[in-house]
Enzyme design. Sequence first.
Site, PDB file in Angstrom:
ATOM      1  N   ARG A 566       0.878  -1.180   0.000  1.00  0.00           N
ATOM      2  CA  ARG A 566       0.000   0.000   0.000  1.00  0.00           C
ATOM      3  C   ARG A 566       0.910   1.224   0.000  1.00  0.00           C
ATOM      4  O   ARG A 566       1.535   1.532   1.008  1.00  0.00           O
ATOM      5  CB  ARG A 566      -0.883  -0.009   1.240  1.00  0.00           C
ATOM      6  CG  ARG A 566      -1.947  -1.105   1.247  1.00  0.00           C
ATOM      7  CD  ARG A 566      -2.714  -1.082   2.548  1.00  0.00           C
ATOM      8  NE  ARG A 566      -3.978  -1.797   2.497  1.00  0.00           N
ATOM      9  CZ  ARG A 566      -4.213  -2.954   3.107  1.00  0.00           C
ATOM     10  NH1 ARG A 566      -3.267  -3.538   3.819  1.00  0.00           N
ATOM     11  NH2 ARG A 566      -5.405  -3.537   3.024  1.00  0.00           N
ATOM     12  N   GLU A 696     -12.393  -4.733  -6.513  1.00  0.00           N
ATOM     13  CA  GLU A 696     -12.897  -4.339  -5.201  1.00  0.00           C
ATOM     14  C   GLU A 696     -14.226  -3.585  -5.262  1.00  0.00           C
ATOM     15  O   GLU A 696     -14.706  -3.089  -4.256  1.00  0.00           O
ATOM     16  CB  GLU A 696     -11.856  -3.565  -4.389  1.00  0.00           C
ATOM     17  CG  GLU A 696     -11.197  -2.419  -5.095  1.00  0.00           C
ATOM     18  CD  GLU A 696     -10.106  -1.769  -4.247  1.00  0.00           C
ATOM     19  OE1 GLU A 696      -9.976  -2.052  -3.057  1.00  0.00           O
ATOM     20  OE2 GLU A 696      -9.387  -0.939  -4.827  1.00  0.00           O
ATOM     21  N   CYS A 767      -6.120 -10.027  -1.835  1.00  0.00           N
ATOM     22  CA  CYS A 767      -5.243  -9.258  -0.937  1.00  0.00           C
ATOM     23  C   CYS A 767      -6.039  -8.564   0.162  1.00  0.00           C
ATOM     24  O   CYS A 767      -5.467  -7.880   1.000  1.00  0.00           O
ATOM     25  CB  CYS A 767      -4.419  -8.240  -1.723  1.00  0.00           C
ATOM     26  SG  CYS A 767      -5.430  -7.018  -2.564  1.00  0.00           S
TER      27      CYS A 767
HETATM   28  C1  PEP Z   1      -9.313  -4.069  -0.041  1.00  0.00           C
HETATM   29  O1  PEP Z   1     -10.144  -3.189  -0.289  1.00  0.00           O
HETATM   30  O2  PEP Z   1      -9.625  -5.252   0.233  1.00  0.00           O
HETATM   31  C2  PEP Z   1      -7.882  -3.748  -0.034  1.00  0.00           C
HETATM   32  C3  PEP Z   1      -6.967  -4.688   0.069  1.00  0.00           C
HETATM   33  O3  PEP Z   1      -7.543  -2.433  -0.106  1.00  0.00           O
HETATM   34  P1  PEP Z   1      -7.591  -1.425   1.144  1.00  0.00           P
HETATM   35  O4  PEP Z   1      -7.921  -2.243   2.363  1.00  0.00           O
HETATM   36  O5  PEP Z   1      -6.261  -0.781   1.213  1.00  0.00           O
HETATM   37  O6  PEP Z   1      -8.681  -0.497   0.734  1.00  0.00           O
HETATM   38 MG    MG Z   2      -9.493  -1.277  -1.120  1.00  0.00          MG
END
Ligand code: PEP
Ligand code: MG
Length: 837
Positions: A566, A696, A767
């Site tokens: 990230r 997502e 992820c």
């Molecule tokens: C998710 O949305 O699952 C992700 C891995 O991204 P973040 O948690 O950084 O939004």
């Molecule tokens: Mg995300």
Amino acid sequence: MSKNNKELILSAPLSGPVLTLASVPDAVFASGAMGDGIAIDPLNDTLHAPCDGEVIHVARTGHAVTLRADNGAELLLHLGLDTVELQGDGFSMLVKVGARVSNGQPLLRYDLDKVARRCKSLVSLLVITNGEHFQARPITLKGVNVGEPLMHLIATTPGGTQDSEQDGGIEVRGQIRIAHRGGLHARPAALVRQTARRFKSRSHLHFDGRSAACDSVMGLMGLAIAEQAEVHVSCRGSDAEAALQALLATLSTALAEETQAAAPVARPQRHPAEDGVLQGVLAAPGLVAGPLVRLGAIELPDDVGGHDIQAQHQRLELALEQVSDEIRCTLDHARIRGDHNEEAIFDAHLALLEDPILLDAAHLAIDQGHGAPHAWSQSIEAQCQVLQQLGSALLAERANDLRDLRQRVLRALLGEACSFDVAAGSIVAAQELTPSDLLQLSAQGVAGVCMAEGGATSHVAILARGKGLPCLVALGPQLLTQASGQTVVLDADGGRLELAPTAERLARVQQAQSQHAARRARQQILAHTPARTLDDVHIEVAANVASSTEAAQALANGADGVGLLRTEFLFVDRHTAPDEAEQCQAYQAVLDAMGDKPVIIRTIDVGGDKQLDYLPLPAEANPVLGLRGIRLAQARPELLDQQLRALLQTRPLERCRILLPMVTEVDELLHIRQRLDALAAELGVKERPQLGVMIEVPAAALLAEQLAEHADFLSIGTNDLSQYTLAMDRDHAGLAARVDALHPALLRLIAQTCTGAAKHGRGVGVCGALASDPLATPVLVGLGVRELSVSPSQIGEIKARVRHLDTVKCACLSAELLNLGSAAAVRRACHQHWPLG
Ligand code: PEP
Ligand code: MG
């Protein structure tokens, strides 16, 4: 004695010694929950008007009267403490509601001896009940006679009551039952404050005849509102109705993480006394042995006086700013890691650090001649006492959060080092550790912590459980007399600190510790070999990281790569954006830390609720549905170009894979591909890194086949996919338990993603947090996921889980799960099909 419409000098309504509110022996008044003000221990028998005004309320029992001054200030004059219980006996009210009174006019007379004998204290109060519009500063804290100048009152909102929006707007009221576990303690109070601050209206909570402004966590806690208590909420201003509805929702929605955090630790019973053993209360489980290290609290040097008042105010402001920056940094990191408990705790700290009750008291103490360290310390101690007197164990525990802030601000003021140096493997003993102490000690690798005081539901206990650090609290003062260096056994599960373990006992504990370590070591060794299922399918287990240090840890733990870097870590906690060279260096450091393993680097995912100081984006009504993720290319294309240029300059490019967040359609991907080609040409770079998209949002999952045609890989972000599929805010405290990625609707989207990707021979990874849930491993493998990116500490565990699976069986059983009706049903079925070890 009105100087103009805004300023007013209040004269003494009684004769006698003057006290600050904080030193009044009454928790409610002292907390400032009723408003700011001052107290007098009276020597005369008549209460006089402190200014011209109108009588707007007289107590039925004749012990209190409220005036409205000509500048709009509402002044409660309350004679004695708990005098309501005298039911009017000994009091004679001299004025009626609606009467116009002049400064110095007698308002009520009382029988000094009779009342003094029968009430808790004669200390009487002058409180500004609509203090949100006024600033009050005592003129003297010595003895006064009736009519002498006592307090300076300045209207802070334009025109006092006349033209401020709050007073011009309508007032709406509502009533609600408090759902928060343990009542309105620091975290829910901070949430109430946060909710109230979203609106222009001024909001108050009213409980048990008392009120507190919603912008003060201390004031809200001072109301001592228990779980299931009925409270009234009032909001005044142009958006009062919306503010009221939002506050009612916040108050009536229990915090899910609070329930989860409080649940795992049962209150242990104390065992009979035993020689050489201190009995304590379990806060976080574990059995460890190691050298005891005592940590002392910060010592305050004597206040020598003679300060430059202005300089002391400034000194305090600077120290507060420094600490608030530090807390924001902790908060950002907790957010990036998705640690909701840590986030909520430090959110509450930030709210306390800005609390008007604490700040006013500290600045007042400076005005009275104290140096900034003493002023801050006194203000905190006064509020700690208030919390401890409220009769709620949970609120009393929250005094420790105030002590944390005391210590941090004192360190900033006194320029003391903010970290202790404790050897890894030590068992730390202290009177009471604070949340920030605990984070530091855990990072230094201590084996366990124990405290003379503290409670199992304190924030330190919650953090210790989260870090897996054995912790005992409430061991008693004897703990503090123990010498540093002696080897002790901390048996947190048994509630025991063994001060003089026999060689045999020590050997047994050390054996248990080494068996545990050996198990972990075996797991570690296995973690370094690829995870293959029983039918020989390779499942890549990578790690989610946010820095090169975490990447190195992940590699040491056996990660097959980085599944998600990230990159926000580089952009937060600073006032200017990192330039291309700095970015390139940071990404290269992660690639270097990972040996020959692949690293998936996600382009910056800010916007929405993650705002950067130097990247002002337009305010949005629905930020999570706004300009976030890859949509930044639309608002600030140069920022994304800069990041892509930095990524193109890392080496070797075949190990660097670029991942795009929040993609919803193919054109977004094609656009970034074009930019990559153009930038690579400018830089003279021939190779191209792989380019993948995050799945997502439901649109991306439904379009997986089309996206896979142009993407090199797909990675499912189950955190956001849950939020957008279930239409539940992933950070909503009250919905946390229901935002479950094992919901069959999500499983269908994951299945569709895998099917779509397979048509083009693309791999699918996960992820989001679901990848780190061992219960979900068989389902994800069954649906076709071949890469799991998990938190670094869980690599061994997830690999071990994979090795017990058969992909064909997983596929059959997972297909059935798609037909279930809820996440709970899926979880039950998973436990049945693939029990956890
Ligand atoms: C998710 O949305 O699952 C992700 C891995 O991204 P973040 O948690 O950084 O939004
Ligand atoms: Mg995300």
